[in-house]
Design a protein around this motif. Structure first.
Motif, PDB file in Angstrom:
ATOM      1  N   SER A  87       0.820  -1.222   0.000  1.00  0.00           N
ATOM      2  CA  SER A  87       0.000   0.000   0.000  1.00  0.00           C
ATOM      3  C   SER A  87       0.846   1.261   0.000  1.00  0.00           C
ATOM      4  CB  SER A  87      -0.941   0.006   1.208  1.00  0.00           C
ATOM      5  OG  SER A  87      -1.833  -1.088   1.140  1.00  0.00           O
ATOM      6  N   GLU A  88       1.831   1.331   0.899  1.00  0.00           N
ATOM      7  CA  GLU A  88       2.675   2.525   0.984  1.00  0.00           C
ATOM      8  C   GLU A  88       3.533   2.688  -0.270  1.00  0.00           C
ATOM      9  OE1 GLU A  88       3.392   5.280   3.067  1.00  0.00           O
ATOM     10  OE2 GLU A  88       1.374   4.769   3.690  1.00  0.00           O
ATOM     11  N   SER A  89       4.046   1.581  -0.797  1.00  0.00           N
ATOM     12  CA  SER A  89       4.897   1.653  -1.992  1.00  0.00           C
ATOM     13  C   SER A  89       4.121   2.155  -3.200  1.00  0.00           C
ATOM     14  CB  SER A  89       5.490   0.276  -2.294  1.00  0.00           C
ATOM     15  OG  SER A  89       6.318  -0.152  -1.236  1.00  0.00           O
ATOM     16  N   LEU A  90       2.823   1.811  -3.253  1.00  0.00           N
ATOM     17  CA  LEU A  90       1.992   2.221  -4.385  1.00  0.00           C
ATOM     18  C   LEU A  90       1.285   3.556  -4.151  1.00  0.00           C
ATOM     19  CD1 LEU A  90       0.419  -1.236  -5.337  1.00  0.00           C
ATOM     20  CD2 LEU A  90       2.362  -0.081  -6.401  1.00  0.00           C
ATOM     21  N   GLY A  91       1.500   4.141  -2.994  1.00  0.00           N
ATOM     22  CA  GLY A  91       0.942   5.468  -2.736  1.00  0.00           C
ATOM     23  C   GLY A  91      -0.420   5.487  -2.071  1.00  0.00           C
ATOM     24  N   TYR A  92      -0.901   4.324  -1.594  1.00  0.00           N
ATOM     25  CA  TYR A  92      -2.179   4.291  -0.883  1.00  0.00           C
ATOM     26  C   TYR A  92      -1.948   4.617   0.594  1.00  0.00           C
ATOM     27  CZ  TYR A  92      -3.976   1.901  -5.032  1.00  0.00           C
ATOM     28  OH  TYR A  92      -4.329   1.582  -6.320  1.00  0.00           O
ATOM     29  N   LYS A  93      -2.699   5.586   1.107  1.00  0.00           N
ATOM     30  CA  LYS A  93      -2.497   6.020   2.493  1.00  0.00           C
ATOM     31  C   LYS A  93      -3.350   5.215   3.475  1.00  0.00           C
ATOM     32  CE  LYS A  93      -1.264  10.731   1.116  1.00  0.00           C
ATOM     33  NZ  LYS A  93      -1.532  12.175   1.298  1.00  0.00           N
ATOM     34  N   GLU A  94      -3.270   3.905   3.346  1.00  0.00           N
ATOM     35  CA  GLU A  94      -4.047   3.022   4.212  1.00  0.00           C
ATOM     36  C   GLU A  94      -3.625   3.162   5.675  1.00  0.00           C
ATOM     37  OE1 GLU A  94      -5.010  -1.782   4.540  1.00  0.00           O
ATOM     38  OE2 GLU A  94      -4.071  -0.976   2.739  1.00  0.00           O
ATOM     39  N   LEU A  95      -2.350   3.437   5.887  1.00  0.00           N
ATOM     40  CA  LEU A  95      -1.841   3.547   7.250  1.00  0.00           C
ATOM     41  C   LEU A  95      -2.392   4.774   7.975  1.00  0.00           C
ATOM     42  CD1 LEU A  95       1.919   2.504   6.925  1.00  0.00           C
ATOM     43  CD2 LEU A  95       0.108   1.295   8.152  1.00  0.00           C
ATOM     44  N   ARG A  96      -2.864   5.755   7.232  1.00  0.00           N
ATOM     45  CA  ARG A  96      -3.415   6.950   7.876  1.00  0.00           C
ATOM     46  C   ARG A  96      -4.669   6.607   8.684  1.00  0.00           C
ATOM     47  NH1 ARG A  96      -2.937  12.484   7.556  1.00  0.00           N
ATOM     48  NH2 ARG A  96      -4.820  13.650   8.087  1.00  0.00           N
ATOM     49  N   SER A  97      -5.528   5.761   8.116  1.00  0.00           N
ATOM     50  CA  SER A  97      -6.743   5.368   8.851  1.00  0.00           C
ATOM     51  C   SER A  97      -6.372   4.507  10.057  1.00  0.00           C
ATOM     52  CB  SER A  97      -7.710   4.613   7.934  1.00  0.00           C
ATOM     53  OG  SER A  97      -7.119   3.432   7.437  1.00  0.00           O
ATOM     54  N   THR A  98      -5.322   3.690   9.931  1.00  0.00           N
ATOM     55  CA  THR A  98      -4.847   2.895  11.063  1.00  0.00           C
ATOM     56  C   THR A  98      -4.335   3.813  12.167  1.00  0.00           C
ATOM     57  OG1 THR A  98      -4.188   1.100   9.579  1.00  0.00           O
ATOM     58  CG2 THR A  98      -3.235   1.091  11.792  1.00  0.00           C
ATOM     59  N   ALA A  99      -3.586   4.839  11.781  1.00  0.00           N
ATOM     60  CA  ALA A  99      -3.067   5.805  12.748  1.00  0.00           C
ATOM     61  C   ALA A  99      -4.211   6.493  13.500  1.00  0.00           C
ATOM     62  CB  ALA A  99      -2.213   6.849  12.027  1.00  0.00           C
ATOM     63  N   HIS A 100      -5.258   6.830  12.779  1.00  0.00           N
ATOM     64  CA  HIS A 100      -6.424   7.475  13.377  1.00  0.00           C
ATOM     65  C   HIS A 100      -7.073   6.568  14.418  1.00  0.00           C
ATOM     66  CE1 HIS A 100     -10.418   9.316  13.692  1.00  0.00           C
ATOM     67  NE2 HIS A 100      -9.895  10.407  13.149  1.00  0.00           N
ATOM     68  N   ARG A 101      -7.227   5.313  14.080  1.00  0.00           N
ATOM     69  CA  ARG A 101      -7.873   4.357  14.994  1.00  0.00           C
ATOM     70  C   ARG A 101      -7.024   4.092  16.236  1.00  0.00           C
ATOM     71  NH1 ARG A 101      -8.848  -0.253  10.813  1.00  0.00           N
ATOM     72  NH2 ARG A 101      -9.682  -1.442  12.571  1.00  0.00           N
ATOM     73  N   LEU A 102      -5.707   4.067  16.056  1.00  0.00           N
ATOM     74  CA  LEU A 102      -4.828   3.862  17.207  1.00  0.00           C
ATOM     75  C   LEU A 102      -4.917   5.035  18.175  1.00  0.00           C
ATOM     76  CD1 LEU A 102      -1.638   2.355  15.524  1.00  0.00           C
ATOM     77  CD2 LEU A 102      -3.138   1.201  17.156  1.00  0.00           C
ATOM     78  N   LEU A 103      -4.965   6.244  17.655  1.00  0.00           N
ATOM     79  CA  LEU A 103      -5.088   7.405  18.529  1.00  0.00           C
ATOM     80  C   LEU A 103      -6.456   7.439  19.223  1.00  0.00           C
ATOM     81  CD1 LEU A 103      -3.357  10.147  16.343  1.00  0.00           C
ATOM     82  CD2 LEU A 103      -2.484   9.109  18.450  1.00  0.00           C
ATOM     83  N   GLU A 104      -7.472   6.960  18.541  1.00  0.00           N
ATOM     84  CA  GLU A 104      -8.801   6.896  19.160  1.00  0.00           C
ATOM     85  C   GLU A 104      -8.836   5.925  20.341  1.00  0.00           C
ATOM     86  OE1 GLU A 104     -11.404   5.972  15.878  1.00  0.00           O
ATOM     87  OE2 GLU A 104     -12.175   8.044  15.853  1.00  0.00           O
ATOM     88  N   LEU A 105      -7.961   4.925  20.306  1.00  0.00           N
ATOM     89  CA  LEU A 105      -7.907   3.964  21.415  1.00  0.00           C
ATOM     90  C   LEU A 105      -7.565   4.653  22.736  1.00  0.00           C
ATOM     91  CD1 LEU A 105      -6.039   0.903  19.831  1.00  0.00           C
ATOM     92  CD2 LEU A 105      -8.454   1.064  20.411  1.00  0.00           C
ATOM     93  N   LEU A 106      -6.818   5.743  22.671  1.00  0.00           N
ATOM     94  CA  LEU A 106      -6.463   6.469  23.889  1.00  0.00           C
ATOM     95  C   LEU A 106      -7.716   6.982  24.586  1.00  0.00           C
ATOM     96  CD1 LEU A 106      -3.434   8.498  22.470  1.00  0.00           C
ATOM     97  CD2 LEU A 106      -3.350   6.417  23.865  1.00  0.00           C
ATOM     98  N   TYR A 107      -8.713   7.356  23.787  1.00  0.00           N
ATOM     99  CA  TYR A 107      -9.985   7.820  24.344  1.00  0.00           C
ATOM    100  C   TYR A 107     -10.827   6.640  24.810  1.00  0.00           C
ATOM    101  CZ  TYR A 107      -8.654  12.245  22.232  1.00  0.00           C
ATOM    102  OH  TYR A 107      -7.979  13.388  21.903  1.00  0.00           O
ATOM    103  N   ASP A 108     -10.766   5.543  24.066  1.00  0.00           N
ATOM    104  CA  ASP A 108     -11.521   4.347  24.451  1.00  0.00           C
ATOM    105  C   ASP A 108     -11.077   3.834  25.821  1.00  0.00           C
ATOM    106  OD1 ASP A 108     -12.805   4.511  22.025  1.00  0.00           O
ATOM    107  OD2 ASP A 108     -11.599   2.957  21.056  1.00  0.00           O
ATOM    108  N   TYR A 109      -9.769   3.909  26.087  1.00  0.00           N
ATOM    109  CA  TYR A 109      -9.227   3.418  27.358  1.00  0.00           C
ATOM    110  C   TYR A 109      -9.092   4.530  28.397  1.00  0.00           C
ATOM    111  CZ  TYR A 109      -8.222  -1.112  25.261  1.00  0.00           C
ATOM    112  OH  TYR A 109      -8.348  -2.345  24.661  1.00  0.00           O
ATOM    113  N   GLU A 110      -9.603   5.718  28.043  1.00  0.00           N
ATOM    114  CA  GLU A 110      -9.641   6.869  28.955  1.00  0.00           C
ATOM    115  C   GLU A 110      -8.258   7.258  29.478  1.00  0.00           C
ATOM    116  OE1 GLU A 110     -12.515   5.871  31.949  1.00  0.00           O
ATOM    117  OE2 GLU A 110     -14.214   6.170  30.588  1.00  0.00           O
ATOM    118  N   VAL A 111      -7.280   7.266  28.576  1.00  0.00           N
ATOM    119  CA  VAL A 111      -5.926   7.706  28.945  1.00  0.00           C
ATOM    120  C   VAL A 111      -5.501   8.895  28.084  1.00  0.00           C
ATOM    121  CG1 VAL A 111      -5.149   5.486  29.867  1.00  0.00           C
ATOM    122  CG2 VAL A 111      -4.913   5.962  27.408  1.00  0.00           C
ATOM    123  N   GLU A 112      -6.481   9.576  27.490  1.00  0.00           N
ATOM    124  CA  GLU A 112      -6.163  10.687  26.596  1.00  0.00           C
ATOM    125  C   GLU A 112      -5.536  11.871  27.324  1.00  0.00           C
ATOM    126  OE1 GLU A 112     -10.452  11.458  27.896  1.00  0.00           O
ATOM    127  OE2 GLU A 112      -9.181   9.733  27.389  1.00  0.00           O
TER     128      GLU A 112
END
Length: 286
Positions: free
Chosen positions: A70-95
């Motif tokens: 994905s990254e080699s071909l220019g698809y920013k799939e990791l951006r949505s993964t990054a978003h979800r990982l940061l949201e986990l901080l709120y899910d676990y109330e450690v934001e």
């Protein structure tokens, strides 16, 4: 545990250990981003460095197809993964806890790049307090040979030899065309992780750990990044372990590696506390 198809693990510290090290302050949340092909059992060893210091840890490794294809071909799939990982901080109330990153190789650095961008630009995530980051064996740029070595190691002996060489050949052609030959054009649509972080770096303190014996990530590229960030006025440290292979710094030098990570985290936390005190004092005197 997982969030839909997001395969991650969270470890919370024992209250007594956390209190011993952080004395009533919120313990740091350390986000560990693994190298391509790393398993959770590998990251767990690094996680223990911080768990023993009373930190909460969140560890995650991006899928191989996302990093190498994905990254080699220019698809920013990791951006949505990054978003979800940061949201986990709120899910676990450690934001509201201090956030600290520990990033491995280009596989982790690619994901880290998008998390930094979100922390810069996303309204929800701008309020998160990042105190620092450790970068292990990264970043590298346009090293096709190194990328091929990483992919070959990741595929391992279980993959059929013919299929393995076919995948390596296709990967080499794609990377060479899109990331080297056509990059002067494609960078306007999708900059690589190295250039993106060079232009808009993380503003918090950073420590780069690397080895000049690394055959996947060229040490000169790590040093170039460090120098560029220092010239921008950022707090950046680095250390060359000299002889270990790629992402083998901790395996070969466990005591030195652990000590550097713990000391750096403590310095980042102390610096953040001092900055908070200065802000409070300035507000009182206004």
């Amino acid at each position: 545990m997982g969030d839909n198809d997001l395969d991650y693990n969270v470890v919370f510290p024992e209250a007594l250990i956390s209190e011993k090290h952080w004395r009533g302050s919120k313990e740091p949340v350390v986000i560990l981003l693994g190298w391509a092909g790393s398993r959770d059992k590998h990251l767990a060893k690094y996680s223990s460095i911080y768990n023993e210091q009373g930190c909460t840890t969140l560890r995650y490794t991006a899928p191989l197809k996302t990093v190498f294809i994905s990254e080699s071909l220019g698809y920013k799939e990791l951006r949505s993964t990054a978003h979800r990982l940061l949201e986990l901080l709120y899910d676990y109330e450690v934001e509201n806890n201090p956030i600290f990153f520990h990033v491995f190789s280009n596989g982790g650095f690619m994901l880290y790049r998008y998390m930094v961008e979100l922390l810069h630009s996303h309204k929800q995530f701008r309020s998160l307090s990042v105190v620092g980051s450790v970068v292990d064996s990264a970043p590298g740029s346009q090293n096709v040979i190194g990328a091929l070595r990483a992919l070959k190691t990741t595929l391992g002996p279980k993959v059929n030899v013919i299929l393995q060489y076919l995948l390596l050949a296709l990967f080499a052609v794609a990377v060479f065309l899109l990331r080297i030959v056509l990059y002067p054009l494609t960078k306007y649509f999708h900059k690589n992780h190295y250039d993106a972080m060079m232009e808009q770096p993380a503003p918090w303190p950073q420590m780069y750990l690397y080895s000049r014996a690394d055959r996947v990530i060229r040490y000169r590229e790590v040093e170039k990044m460090v120098k560029a960030l220092q010239e921008k006025g950022l707090k950046v440290e680095s250390f060359d372990f000299i002889s270990p292979a790629h992402v083998s710094l901790y395996r070969d030098c466990p005591e030195d590696y652990s000590s550097r990570c713990r000391t750096f985290l403590s310095c980042c936390m102390a610096s953040t506390s001092e900055e908070s005190l200065v802000k409070k004092r300035s507000q009182v005197h206004r």
